[in-house]
Scaffold this motif. Structure first.
Motif, short mmCIF file in Angstrom:
data_model
loop_
_atom_site.label_atom_id
_atom_site.label_comp_id
_atom_site.label_asym_id
_atom_site.label_seq_id
_atom_site.Cartn_x
_atom_site.Cartn_y
_atom_site.Cartn_z
N ALA A 335 -22.71 -17.00 -15.09
CA ALA A 335 -21.41 -16.60 -14.53
C ALA A 335 -20.86 -15.38 -15.27
O ALA A 335 -20.28 -14.47 -14.65
CB ALA A 335 -20.43 -17.77 -14.61
N GLN A 336 -21.02 -15.35 -16.60
CA GLN A 336 -20.57 -14.19 -17.36
C GLN A 336 -21.30 -12.93 -16.95
O GLN A 336 -20.70 -11.86 -16.81
CB GLN A 336 -20.76 -14.46 -18.85
CG GLN A 336 -19.85 -15.56 -19.41
CD GLN A 336 -20.21 -15.94 -20.83
OE1 GLN A 336 -21.11 -15.37 -21.44
NE2 GLN A 336 -19.50 -16.92 -21.38
N ILE A 337 -22.61 -13.05 -16.73
CA ILE A 337 -23.41 -11.89 -16.30
C ILE A 337 -22.94 -11.40 -14.94
O ILE A 337 -22.81 -10.20 -14.70
CB ILE A 337 -24.90 -12.26 -16.27
CG1 ILE A 337 -25.43 -12.47 -17.70
CG2 ILE A 337 -25.72 -11.19 -15.57
CD1 ILE A 337 -26.83 -13.02 -17.76
N ASN A 338 -22.66 -12.33 -14.03
CA ASN A 338 -22.21 -11.96 -12.69
C ASN A 338 -20.92 -11.17 -12.73
O ASN A 338 -20.76 -10.16 -12.03
CB ASN A 338 -22.04 -13.21 -11.82
CG ASN A 338 -23.37 -13.85 -11.44
OD1 ASN A 338 -24.41 -13.19 -11.47
ND2 ASN A 338 -23.35 -15.12 -11.11
N VAL A 339 -19.96 -11.60 -13.56
CA VAL A 339 -18.67 -10.92 -13.64
C VAL A 339 -18.83 -9.54 -14.28
O VAL A 339 -18.28 -8.54 -13.80
CB VAL A 339 -17.66 -11.77 -14.45
CG1 VAL A 339 -16.35 -11.00 -14.63
CG2 VAL A 339 -17.39 -13.09 -13.73
#
Length: 624
Positions: A335-339
């Motif tokens: 999720a952090q990578i996506n943001v």
């Protein structure tokens, strides 16, 4: 004719009838695994069953051979036509190799966290099968994916200080396809450092830094007015650390309007949050938004709790649609990578997780123009300096940098000298180590076995609206104390590094909201924990150094309130007695006679040790 053959005493595993026809030669390791060989009866029975299954199988159908652990034979050979080997490899034939069983845990990680990270980074699927003394690793995916995963696994294993796999059992990847690492000419790089630095940052736009315009009211302040204002506001002292000619230090800003009068959006945010006037140390990030190709501001914090707290404060402000993200270990990495990849303006991060995303090219740090190193001394204590150095390699050198620290030890001074260019220092109060003057400090010299009883009496004496942090030295002690209090019906939470992230967040949330009035914590909670209504700090164990004591005491007496710190000192803490006396005396606190006696005993002990060393030195020289 059958696609597989066996020697007289084996038949421990039969290959799939069709899949075998397209695979290269495979030979299991020659060394048998302990306690893994099947009995002779089992071998005959399984061989018969597998022959029947092989004969009945349909072309193209693939079966699992079941050769795991005890079902693998030494002599079984699978033969596949060489012409079809490439197709089988592309179809997902795994790359297999053996590692020591002791390294399997390193590769898997706690709760499977490390192996999931390796899979996400490489795009492969990794399977680890533990044996008695060895573990087999299988990597599924294309050749490129397998290569990348193998490199990552090698780095993981080497980083723990041990050798990698014992030997490959499959020669899937041809050596000629593996790129050779070029030899680095370090001497040439050092000679041409300035040239390469200029080339690295040549395509970046210049930074606009000077947004501040001094108001007429600020400019008209006399030197006497400036000195008086700084003294009344916690005795603020400013100094220029630049060598050579000193620069002029600007006059202090007494009102927000003196800075942000030309920025109505920022002033609206300040009024919404409720700030009436600037605090002794207050910082704002303000610059026109442009297309940077990445975030413009980076805040590095030592712990997840502090990073999340900074993010919560950041979210209170809305300015031109700026977006922020908190990146920390233990959070949802995907999720952090996506943001991050979608685009953010402000990154708040712990060094470890940010370095992970940086190394895997998920975040572009070249666009950073404003850097904050929060609680720099704590990051050094936690061993984050290598990660910080790697992060700053990709941050442009002409950035603006702010470094905050509650103490000013040698390590922090060295960090400031390395990563800040011609800095100015602003400190509140004094650079001498001192606890806040809004906290009453009480020191109790006590025996180790009496500490729990004293703590229970302290808890019983707490008033209904009191809130306390009990600091301990070990994670296991935190669990023990919290468990004992819970059994006695005292609502309590614990906070330390071994707890899952969701449990840590829940514990902190319960404490902030008053669901529990007691938090048992390690020094994880001594930095940046901003809970305004903490009335007491109870040091069940004395900290490992006097700087941590100052940080612990600073968790109470915040935001204009007063607080009390109770510290238990035992015989084993006598090394810190002298420094603790200095802290108490600076804050005009009562110094117990037992503490003075303890400091004197330790001083005499040191003198005796030095005398003994002096006596032994001539003896050693004469013996030589």
């Amino acid at each position: 004719m059958s696609d597989w053959e066996e020697s007289g005493d084996e038949a421990a595993g039969a290959p799939p009838s069709s899949a075998v026809a397209t695979a290269p030669l495979w030979q299991p390791p020659a060394t048998p695994r302990p306690n893994s060989s099947p009995t002779e009866g089992e071998l005959g029975r399984r061989g018969s069953e597998w022959r029947q299954e092989a004969a009945a199988s349909v072309g193209g159908e693939e079966r699992e051979s079941g050769v795991v652990g005890s079902r693998r034979s030494q002599a079984a050979r699978w033969r596949r036509p060489r012409a079809a080997a490439g197709r089988a490899q592309e179809a997902g034939e795994p790359l297999c190799f053996l590692i020591s069983r002791a390294l399997a845990g390193v590769l898997i990680g706690r709760g499977g966290a490390k192996i999931r990270e390796l899979e996400e980074s490489s795009g492969s699927r990794i399977q680890v099968i533990k044996g008695a003394s060895e573990a087999e690793v299988k990597i599924f995916g294309s050749v490129a994916v397998q290569n990348k995963a193998k490199v990552l696994i090698d780095e993981t294993v080497v980083s723990c200080g041990q050798s990698n796999c014992r030997g490959k059992s499959l020669d899937v990847i041809n050596p000629e396809n593996t790129p050779k690492k070029p030899v680095i000419d370090w001497a040439s790089l050092r000679e041409n450092r300035a040239k390469y630095e200029a080339m690295k940052w040549a395509d970046l736009p210049p930074i606009e830094k000077n947004f501040y315009k001094e108001s007429s009211r600020t400019a008209s302040m006399s030197p006497e007015e400036v000195k008086l204002w700084r003294k009344e506001n916690n005795n603020i002292i400013c100094d220029d650390l630049k060598e050579g000619e000193k620069r002029c230090i600007p006059n202090p800003v007494c009102k927000f309007e003196d800075v942000f009068e030309q920025y109505p959006d920022i002033m609206a945010n300040i009024r919404k949050i409720g700030f009436q006037k600037p605090t002794p140390i207050q910082m704002f990030y303000c610059r026109p938004r442009d297309e940077r190709g990445g975030p413009g501001m980076l805040v590095l914090a030592p712990t997840r709790e502090l990073a999340l707290q900074v993010e919560a404060e950041c979210l209170k402000y809305t300015y031109k649609g700026f977006k922020s993200i908190c990146i920390y270990g233990g959070g949802d990495r995907k999720a952090q990578i996506n943001v991050v990849t979608k685009g953010v303006d402000i990154v708040i991060a712990t060094p470890g997780r940010l370095n992970d995303l940086q190394m895997n090219n998920f975040v572009n740090l070249k666009s950073i123009t404003y850097l904050v190193l929060d609680e720099a001394d704590r990051m050094l204590d936690m061993g984050f300096e290598p990660q910080i150095m790697k992060i700053l390699i990709d941050v442009r050198p002409d950035r603006q940098t702010v470094m905050t620290s509650a103490t000013w030890p040698d390590g922090v001074r060295r960090l400031a000298k390395s990563y800040l260019r011609n800095p100015m220092i602003v400190y509140v109060g004094t650079l001498d180590l001192a606890a806040v003057n809004t906290v009453e400090q009480e020191v109790i010299v006590i025996n180790e076995e009496e500490k729990k009883a004293f703590m229970e009496n302290f808890i019983d004496s707490m008033k209904p609206k009191d809130k306390a942090i009990i600091f301990v030295g070990k994670k296991s002690t935190a669990d023990d104390v919290a468990s004992d209090l819970g059994v006695k019906g005292v609502p309590v939470q614990s906070l330390h590094g071994d707890r899952e992230q969701c449990d840590r967040e829940q514990a902190l949330d319960d404490f902030k909201k008053g669901k529990v009035r007691i938090l048992v914590a390690t020094d994880l909670a001594s930095r940046g924990l901003d809970v305004h209504d903490i009335t007491h700090v109870f040091n069940f164990d004395f900290p490992r150094n006097i700087e941590e004591y100052v940080h612990r005491v600073g968790r109470t007496g915040r935001a204009g309130r007063t607080g009390k710190a109770v510290t238990l000192v035992t015989k084993k803490d006598w090394k810190a007695a002298s420094e603790l006396i200095d802290i108490l005396q600076r804050a005009n606190q009562v110094v117990p006679d037992e503490l003075i006696s303890m400091a004197e005993r330790y001083k005499q002990y040191q003198i005796r040790k030095e005398m003994e060393k002096d006596i032994l030195r001539p003896q050693r020289k004469s013996s030589k």
